[in-house]
Design a protein around this motif. Sequence first.
Motif, PDB file in Angstrom:
ATOM      1  N   LEU A   4       0.552  11.468  -0.394  1.00 15.92           N
ATOM      2  CA  LEU A   4       1.642  10.966  -1.225  1.00 15.92           C
ATOM      3  C   LEU A   4       2.091   9.571  -0.816  1.00 15.92           C
ATOM      4  O   LEU A   4       2.659   8.835  -1.626  1.00 15.92           O
ATOM      5  N   ALA A   5       1.839   9.200   0.420  1.00 21.72           N
ATOM      6  CA  ALA A   5       2.292   7.900   0.917  1.00 21.72           C
ATOM      7  C   ALA A   5       1.347   6.764   0.554  1.00 21.72           C
ATOM      8  O   ALA A   5       1.648   5.614   0.846  1.00 21.72           O
ATOM      9  N   TYR A   6       0.224   7.067  -0.081  1.00 21.64           N
ATOM     10  CA  TYR A   6      -0.798   6.057  -0.337  1.00 21.64           C
ATOM     11  C   TYR A   6      -1.160   5.957  -1.813  1.00 21.64           C
ATOM     12  O   TYR A   6      -1.159   6.946  -2.543  1.00 21.64           O
ATOM     13  N   GLU A   7      -1.488   4.756  -2.211  1.00 25.11           N
ATOM     14  CA  GLU A   7      -1.994   4.522  -3.566  1.00 25.11           C
ATOM     15  C   GLU A   7      -3.409   5.088  -3.672  1.00 25.11           C
ATOM     16  O   GLU A   7      -4.148   5.166  -2.687  1.00 25.11           O
ATOM     17  N   ASP A   8      -3.771   5.455  -4.898  1.00 22.53           N
ATOM     18  CA  ASP A   8      -5.101   6.036  -5.114  1.00 22.53           C
ATOM     19  C   ASP A   8      -6.215   5.093  -4.698  1.00 22.53           C
ATOM     20  O   ASP A   8      -7.262   5.531  -4.219  1.00 22.53           O
ATOM     21  N   LYS A   9      -6.014   3.794  -4.894  1.00 23.22           N
ATOM     22  CA  LYS A   9      -7.072   2.845  -4.537  1.00 23.22           C
ATOM     23  C   LYS A   9      -7.263   2.741  -3.023  1.00 23.22           C
ATOM     24  O   LYS A   9      -8.292   2.264  -2.555  1.00 23.22           O
ATOM     25  N   ASP A  10      -6.267   3.170  -2.250  1.00 27.24           N
ATOM     26  CA  ASP A  10      -6.359   3.100  -0.798  1.00 27.24           C
ATOM     27  C   ASP A  10      -6.859   4.400  -0.170  1.00 27.24           C
ATOM     28  O   ASP A  10      -7.535   4.379   0.849  1.00 27.24           O
TER      29      ASP A  10
ATOM     30  N   MET B  62       0.820  -1.203   0.000  1.00 24.39           N
ATOM     31  CA  MET B  62       0.000   0.000   0.000  1.00 24.39           C
ATOM     32  C   MET B  62       0.858   1.258   0.000  1.00 24.39           C
ATOM     33  O   MET B  62       0.707   2.142  -0.808  1.00 24.39           O
ATOM     34  N   LYS B  63       1.788   1.329   0.956  1.00 18.11           N
ATOM     35  CA  LYS B  63       2.553   2.561   1.093  1.00 18.11           C
ATOM     36  C   LYS B  63       3.742   2.592   0.153  1.00 18.11           C
ATOM     37  O   LYS B  63       4.437   1.617  -0.045  1.00 18.11           O
ATOM     38  N   LYS B  64       3.995   3.728  -0.412  1.00 13.88           N
ATOM     39  CA  LYS B  64       5.166   3.912  -1.235  1.00 13.88           C
ATOM     40  C   LYS B  64       6.346   4.264  -0.327  1.00 13.88           C
ATOM     41  O   LYS B  64       6.180   4.777   0.762  1.00 13.88           O
ATOM     42  N   THR B  65       7.553   4.007  -0.818  1.00 16.22           N
ATOM     43  CA  THR B  65       8.728   4.388  -0.054  1.00 16.22           C
ATOM     44  C   THR B  65       8.795   5.903   0.026  1.00 16.22           C
ATOM     45  O   THR B  65       8.633   6.590  -0.971  1.00 16.22           O
ATOM     46  N   PHE B  66       9.091   6.424   1.213  1.00 16.30           N
ATOM     47  CA  PHE B  66       9.104   7.873   1.387  1.00 16.30           C
ATOM     48  C   PHE B  66      10.487   8.327   1.780  1.00 16.30           C
ATOM     49  O   PHE B  66      11.450   7.560   1.735  1.00 16.30           O
ATOM     50  N   LEU B  67      10.657   9.571   2.167  1.00 20.32           N
ATOM     51  CA  LEU B  67      11.964  10.112   2.509  1.00 20.32           C
ATOM     52  C   LEU B  67      12.430   9.541   3.832  1.00 20.32           C
ATOM     53  O   LEU B  67      12.008   9.977   4.894  1.00 20.32           O
TER      54      LEU B  67
ATOM     55  N   GLY C 207      14.052   8.814   7.204  1.00 24.93           N
ATOM     56  CA  GLY C 207      14.646   9.663   8.221  1.00 24.93           C
ATOM     57  C   GLY C 207      14.093  11.066   8.245  1.00 24.93           C
ATOM     58  O   GLY C 207      14.442  11.861   9.115  1.00 24.93           O
ATOM     59  N   ALA C 208      13.248  11.405   7.300  1.00 29.75           N
ATOM     60  CA  ALA C 208      12.715  12.756   7.278  1.00 29.75           C
ATOM     61  C   ALA C 208      11.195  12.767   7.198  1.00 29.75           C
ATOM     62  O   ALA C 208      10.548  13.525   7.892  1.00 29.75           O
ATOM     63  N   LEU C 209      10.645  11.906   6.359  1.00 27.03           N
ATOM     64  CA  LEU C 209       9.207  11.966   6.129  1.00 27.03           C
ATOM     65  C   LEU C 209       8.586  10.587   6.036  1.00 27.03           C
ATOM     66  O   LEU C 209       8.064  10.199   5.004  1.00 27.03           O
ATOM     67  N   SER C 210       8.692   9.801   7.086  1.00 25.15           N
ATOM     68  CA  SER C 210       8.084   8.461   7.070  1.00 25.15           C
ATOM     69  C   SER C 210       6.670   8.565   7.597  1.00 25.15           C
ATOM     70  O   SER C 210       6.370   8.211   8.729  1.00 25.15           O
ATOM     71  N   ILE C 211       5.783   9.089   6.782  1.00 26.35           N
ATOM     72  CA  ILE C 211       4.399   9.297   7.193  1.00 26.35           C
ATOM     73  C   ILE C 211       3.696   7.951   7.361  1.00 26.35           C
ATOM     74  O   ILE C 211       3.713   7.128   6.464  1.00 26.35           O
ATOM     75  N   ALA C 212       3.113   7.744   8.514  1.00 24.03           N
ATOM     76  CA  ALA C 212       2.430   6.480   8.783  1.00 24.03           C
ATOM     77  C   ALA C 212       0.999   6.771   9.216  1.00 24.03           C
ATOM     78  O   ALA C 212       0.729   7.060  10.363  1.00 24.03           O
ATOM     79  N   CYS C 213       0.105   6.725   8.281  1.00 23.46           N
ATOM     80  CA  CYS C 213      -1.288   7.046   8.583  1.00 23.46           C
ATOM     81  C   CYS C 213      -2.015   5.841   9.167  1.00 23.46           C
ATOM     82  O   CYS C 213      -1.901   4.731   8.661  1.00 23.46           O
ATOM     83  N   PHE C 214      -2.758   6.078  10.225  1.00 30.86           N
ATOM     84  CA  PHE C 214      -3.614   5.073  10.823  1.00 30.86           C
ATOM     85  C   PHE C 214      -2.869   3.801  11.210  1.00 30.86           C
ATOM     86  O   PHE C 214      -3.359   2.698  11.012  1.00 30.86           O
ATOM     87  N   THR C 215      -1.662   3.943  11.758  1.00 30.57           N
ATOM     88  CA  THR C 215      -0.948   2.783  12.266  1.00 30.57           C
ATOM     89  C   THR C 215      -1.377   2.532  13.697  1.00 30.57           C
ATOM     90  O   THR C 215      -1.933   3.390  14.356  1.00 30.57           O
ATOM     91  N   GLY C 216      -1.054   1.355  14.191  1.00 27.79           N
ATOM     92  CA  GLY C 216      -1.467   1.023  15.556  1.00 27.79           C
ATOM     93  C   GLY C 216      -2.773   0.258  15.535  1.00 27.79           C
ATOM     94  O   GLY C 216      -3.375   0.008  14.501  1.00 27.79           O
ATOM     95  N   GLY C 217      -3.248  -0.110  16.706  1.00 27.46           N
ATOM     96  CA  GLY C 217      -4.446  -0.950  16.794  1.00 27.46           C
ATOM     97  C   GLY C 217      -5.724  -0.145  16.749  1.00 27.46           C
ATOM     98  O   GLY C 217      -5.779   0.973  17.208  1.00 27.46           O
ATOM     99  N   PHE C 218      -6.744  -0.741  16.209  1.00 28.88           N
ATOM    100  CA  PHE C 218      -8.062  -0.121  16.197  1.00 28.88           C
ATOM    101  C   PHE C 218      -8.935  -0.835  17.223  1.00 28.88           C
ATOM    102  O   PHE C 218      -9.207  -2.019  17.080  1.00 28.88           O
ATOM    103  N   GLY C 219      -9.377  -0.118  18.256  1.00 26.97           N
ATOM    104  CA  GLY C 219     -10.289  -0.721  19.208  1.00 26.97           C
ATOM    105  C   GLY C 219     -11.703  -0.510  18.731  1.00 26.97           C
ATOM    106  O   GLY C 219     -12.401   0.384  19.187  1.00 26.97           O
ATOM    107  N   LEU C 220     -12.117  -1.298  17.793  1.00 27.00           N
ATOM    108  CA  LEU C 220     -13.393  -1.067  17.124  1.00 27.00           C
ATOM    109  C   LEU C 220     -14.559  -1.352  18.063  1.00 27.00           C
ATOM    110  O   LEU C 220     -14.677  -2.430  18.609  1.00 27.00           O
ATOM    111  N   GLN C 221     -15.403  -0.364  18.250  1.00 30.26           N
ATOM    112  CA  GLN C 221     -16.547  -0.521  19.142  1.00 30.26           C
ATOM    113  C   GLN C 221     -17.787   0.067  18.478  1.00 30.26           C
ATOM    114  O   GLN C 221     -18.050   1.261  18.569  1.00 30.26           O
ATOM    115  N   ALA C 222     -18.492  -0.761  17.784  1.00 32.13           N
ATOM    116  CA  ALA C 222     -19.716  -0.275  17.155  1.00 32.13           C
ATOM    117  C   ALA C 222     -20.726   0.082  18.230  1.00 32.13           C
ATOM    118  O   ALA C 222     -20.822  -0.579  19.255  1.00 32.13           O
ATOM    119  N   ASN C 223     -21.463   1.155  17.999  1.00 33.57           N
ATOM    120  CA  ASN C 223     -22.459   1.553  18.988  1.00 33.57           C
ATOM    121  C   ASN C 223     -23.599   2.253  18.286  1.00 33.57           C
ATOM    122  O   ASN C 223     -23.510   2.601  17.118  1.00 33.57           O
TER     123      ASN C 223
END
Length: 342
Positions: free
Chosen positions: A64-70, A1-6, A8-24
């Motif tokens: 820039l870190a993501y493909e258009d389909k994502d 999904m993610k493209k290689t980025f800069l 040491g300078a710009l390692s953008i990590a969107c929505f990383t980590g766990g999702f505590g999904l709680q539908a309500n």
Amino acid sequence: MKKTFLAGALSIACFTGGFGLQANAQENVDVASFIHPKQAVAATKQAQSMTYQDLYKTLVISKLAYEDKDMTLVTTKNNITLKISLQALLKVTEMSAQEQKEFKELFGDSIQMKFTPSGNAFKAEVYAQGKWQALDNADLNAFVGAIQEDNIDLKSGGYFTDTIGHWAEGYIQLLFQLDIINGTSATTFNPNGQVTRGQLVSMIFRGTGLDVNKDYEGPATYKDLANFPGAKEVAILEEYGLIEIFDGVNFEPYKPATREEMAFVTARYLESKDFDVSKVSKNNPFTDKNQMRQETVESIGLLKQLGVIDGANGQFNPKGNLTRAQFSKILTLTLMLVGADE
């Protein structure tokens, strides 16, 4: 999904980590519960103080870190709409079958957010349970924490009204934040303007990390640089062998650079950063290869094989000029390669 980025300078990590999904079934969906709580805490002050313009900058760079389909991002002068697919989220976090089902019940196959300017601030909404709902501070903090890049302190300015919605807005914004490019005014960039030889050298020079005061050893051999502000930059790159393609008596800094000149200088830049070009094919597939200067054929082939440049209908148009937007993309992709290699 993610493209290689800069690296040491710009390692953008969107929505990383766990999702505590709680539908309500509450009236307003708790988006914060879907995003790692540490990110929400880290972003509290950022979200509360972020202006609409800074949010725009953050989003277009993150895209820039993501493909258009994502991820899709639609920016206008009136609002910003962001959509991130469930499939994209599944690539960076684990969700059980039940959690995926609950996600779909709330958001469908993707989570959509909309941001509308309100003075210097903005209104944030999420599309859930079939309607647009307001994001409260906790939701907004969680979202900003998920996309905010810790290594970038956004500069003031750079909100170019003529690049909003432009296909190259992310590349332009990234290079502006890295002090590699400037606008033509405080609020305009002129993305479709032609890149001059002087601008080409200045942007490449800033990407090298060289210093005018420390690395300048004497004037260039060109005879027409006495009144050119970037004369020292030209001299330094000439010393390093990056601009041998400009082999005339004069440099002609205000003359539009050709596409083959750009390719030669960009390829030499890669080599100067110790990028191992020996492992990359220099095959030049363009059908107008016979129109290229001989010394540019391999440079153009190298950049084509690396995915940095492209042509149209099998041709590269070596004698044509390139726009400021086009070179912003080319230089960004080149910097990504250097960052990944390092």
